[in-house]
Design a protein around this motif. Structure first.
Motif, mmCIF file in Angstrom:
data_model
loop_
_atom_site.group_PDB
_atom_site.id
_atom_site.type_symbol
_atom_site.label_atom_id
_atom_site.label_comp_id
_atom_site.label_asym_id
_atom_site.label_seq_id
_atom_site.Cartn_x
_atom_site.Cartn_y
_atom_site.Cartn_z
ATOM 1 N N TYR A 34 -4.150 13.576 -3.527
ATOM 2 C CA TYR A 34 -4.735 12.593 -2.633
ATOM 3 C C TYR A 34 -3.977 11.278 -2.740
ATOM 4 O O TYR A 34 -3.545 10.870 -3.815
ATOM 5 N N ILE A 35 -3.840 10.610 -1.585
ATOM 6 C CA ILE A 35 -3.032 9.393 -1.510
ATOM 7 C C ILE A 35 -3.942 8.163 -1.448
ATOM 8 O O ILE A 35 -4.942 8.136 -0.750
ATOM 9 N N LYS A 36 -3.532 7.139 -2.183
ATOM 10 C CA LYS A 36 -4.243 5.866 -2.197
ATOM 11 C C LYS A 36 -3.709 5.001 -1.053
ATOM 12 O O LYS A 36 -2.498 4.883 -0.881
ATOM 13 N N SER A 37 -4.598 4.409 -0.290
ATOM 14 C CA SER A 37 -4.156 3.565 0.815
ATOM 15 C C SER A 37 -5.158 2.450 1.050
ATOM 16 O O SER A 37 -6.365 2.698 1.125
ATOM 17 N N ALA A 38 -4.665 1.226 1.143
ATOM 18 C CA ALA A 38 -5.544 0.091 1.417
ATOM 19 C C ALA A 38 -6.110 0.178 2.829
ATOM 20 O O ALA A 38 -7.207 -0.312 3.110
ATOM 21 N N ALA A 39 -5.350 0.788 3.728
ATOM 22 C CA ALA A 39 -5.788 0.968 5.111
ATOM 23 C C ALA A 39 -6.117 2.443 5.324
ATOM 24 O O ALA A 39 -5.237 3.294 5.250
#
Length: 274
Positions: A34-39
Motif C-alpha cells: 500500500y502506498i502513502k499519499s497526502a492526496a
C-alpha cells in the motif's frame, strides 16, 4: 521519441468501470505494498482517479512538470512524453492525441488522472479490487522507498476486520457496521487488549470475546458493504468514540457489559459501552 508502439498499445487501453462507493477510502497498491499519499484518490464517473505525480514518481518517470498558464502537467519517461491538461479528456502522447475516460482534474492544487490510463501508459498492469476498494498496480523493476509504503494496515487487517463486521453486523446500517470495526480498533489501541486486529478478534484472555469466533461465523465471506465499513474505520471514521464493548440487548445472554461498563450510545440493534 518512440511514438509507434506506445500509441498502438494505448489506443486499445481498456477502461474498467467501477462499481464503487465514492465515500469509501481508495487505496493504491504497487507490487503488493500500500502506498502513502497526502492526496488521496477518489472515484469520478466510475473511474479511479489518482494524483499524477505520485504515480509518475513511483513508476520511475524522469520528470513531472506543471505549467500554470496552460494548466498542463507533463510526464517524461524513457524518451516518451505525456501531457495532461486540466478539464480535458485528451492526453497528448508524443504529439499524438489519445482520449482518456475521464478528464484530468485539479483538486486542492493536485492534478488527478485515470489510474488505469496513466499506469498502463507508463508500462504497468492495473486491476481493481472492488472488495478492498484498492487499485492494484504491478510493474517489474520497481523498488519502493520505505517512506512511500503505508504500513498503517495490511490486506489481512482489512480482511479480518471485514469478517468480524460481517459476522456481527451484516444486517446493521452502515454506521452500525463501522461501529463494530471501531470497537475492534479501539481495543488494539487499549492496554487492556492485544495490539493487532487478528489477536483482538481471537482474544481469549477472559473467555471468547466475540460470539462469531465461538460459532465459526467469523470464517464466512464478508459482503462488500462490510469490507467498505472496515476500510472507513481503518481510515479514521469513528461513530462510537472510545467504546470498547457492544451487545445486542434483545438477544444477549450475558449481562456483564450492561452491568459493568458505561453506556455510550445505540446504533441499530447494538448498544455500545465504554
Amino acid at each position: 521519441m518512440k511514438p509507434t508502439g506506445l500509441l498502438l498499445s494505448l489506443a486499445f487501453i481498456a477502461v474498467f468501470s467501477l462499481n464503487a462507493d465514492a465515500k469509501t477510502p481508495l487505496d493504491i497498491s504497487v507490487n503488493g505494498s500500500y502506498i502513502k499519499s497526502a492526496a488521496q484518490g477518489f472515484i469520478e464517473e466510475g473511474t479511479a482517479m489518482v494524483p499524477v505525480r505520485i504515480i509518475s514518481d513511483i513508476l520511475g518517470c524522469e520528470y513531472v512538470d506543471w505549467n500554470q498558464n496552460t494548466k498542463t502537467v507533463t510526464v517524461g519517461y524513457d524518451n516518451n512524453e505525456i501531457q495532461l491538461t486540466v478539464d480535458s479528456k485528451d492526453a497528448v502522447l508524443n504529439n499524438s492525441v489519445v482520449k482518456m475516460p475521464v478528464k484530468t482534474m485539479l483538486v486542492n492544487d493536485t492534478s488527478y488522472a485515470s489510474v488505469k490510463f496513466l499506469s498502463e501508459a507508463l508500462g504497468a498492469d492495473v486491476s481493481w479490487d472492488e472488495k478492498r476498494h484498492t487499485v492494484n498496480i504491478t510493474k517489474d523493476g520497481i523498488e519502493l522507498d520505505d517512506e512511500l509504503i503505508n504500513d498503517a494496515y495490511t490486506t489481512d487487517d482489512i480482511d479480518w476486520l471485514a469478517k468480524i463486521v460481517h459476522a456481527e453486523a451484516q444486517g446493521e446500517p452502515d454506521d452500525g457496521k463501522i461501529a463494530v470495526a471501531n470497537v475492534v480498533l479501539n481495543r488494539t489501541a487499549s492496554n487492556e487488549f492485544p495490539d493487532n486486529i487478528y489477536d483482538v478478534i481471537f482474544d481469549r484472555k477472559y473467555g471468547v470475546q466475540f460470539t462469531p469466533v465461538a460459532n465459526g461465523a467469523i470464517y464466512n465471506n464478508p459482503s462488500i458493504a462490510c469490507y467498505h465499513a472496515a476500510k472507513k474505520a481503518l481510515n479514521g471514521h469513528n461513530v462510537i468514540g472510545d467504546s470498547l464493548y457492544f451487545c445486542n440487548p434483545a438477544i444477549s445472554t450475558n449481562f456483564w457489559i450492561i452491568n459493568n461498563r458505561p453506556f455510550y450510545k445505540s446504533i441499530g440493534n447494538h448498544d455500545f459501552y465504554l
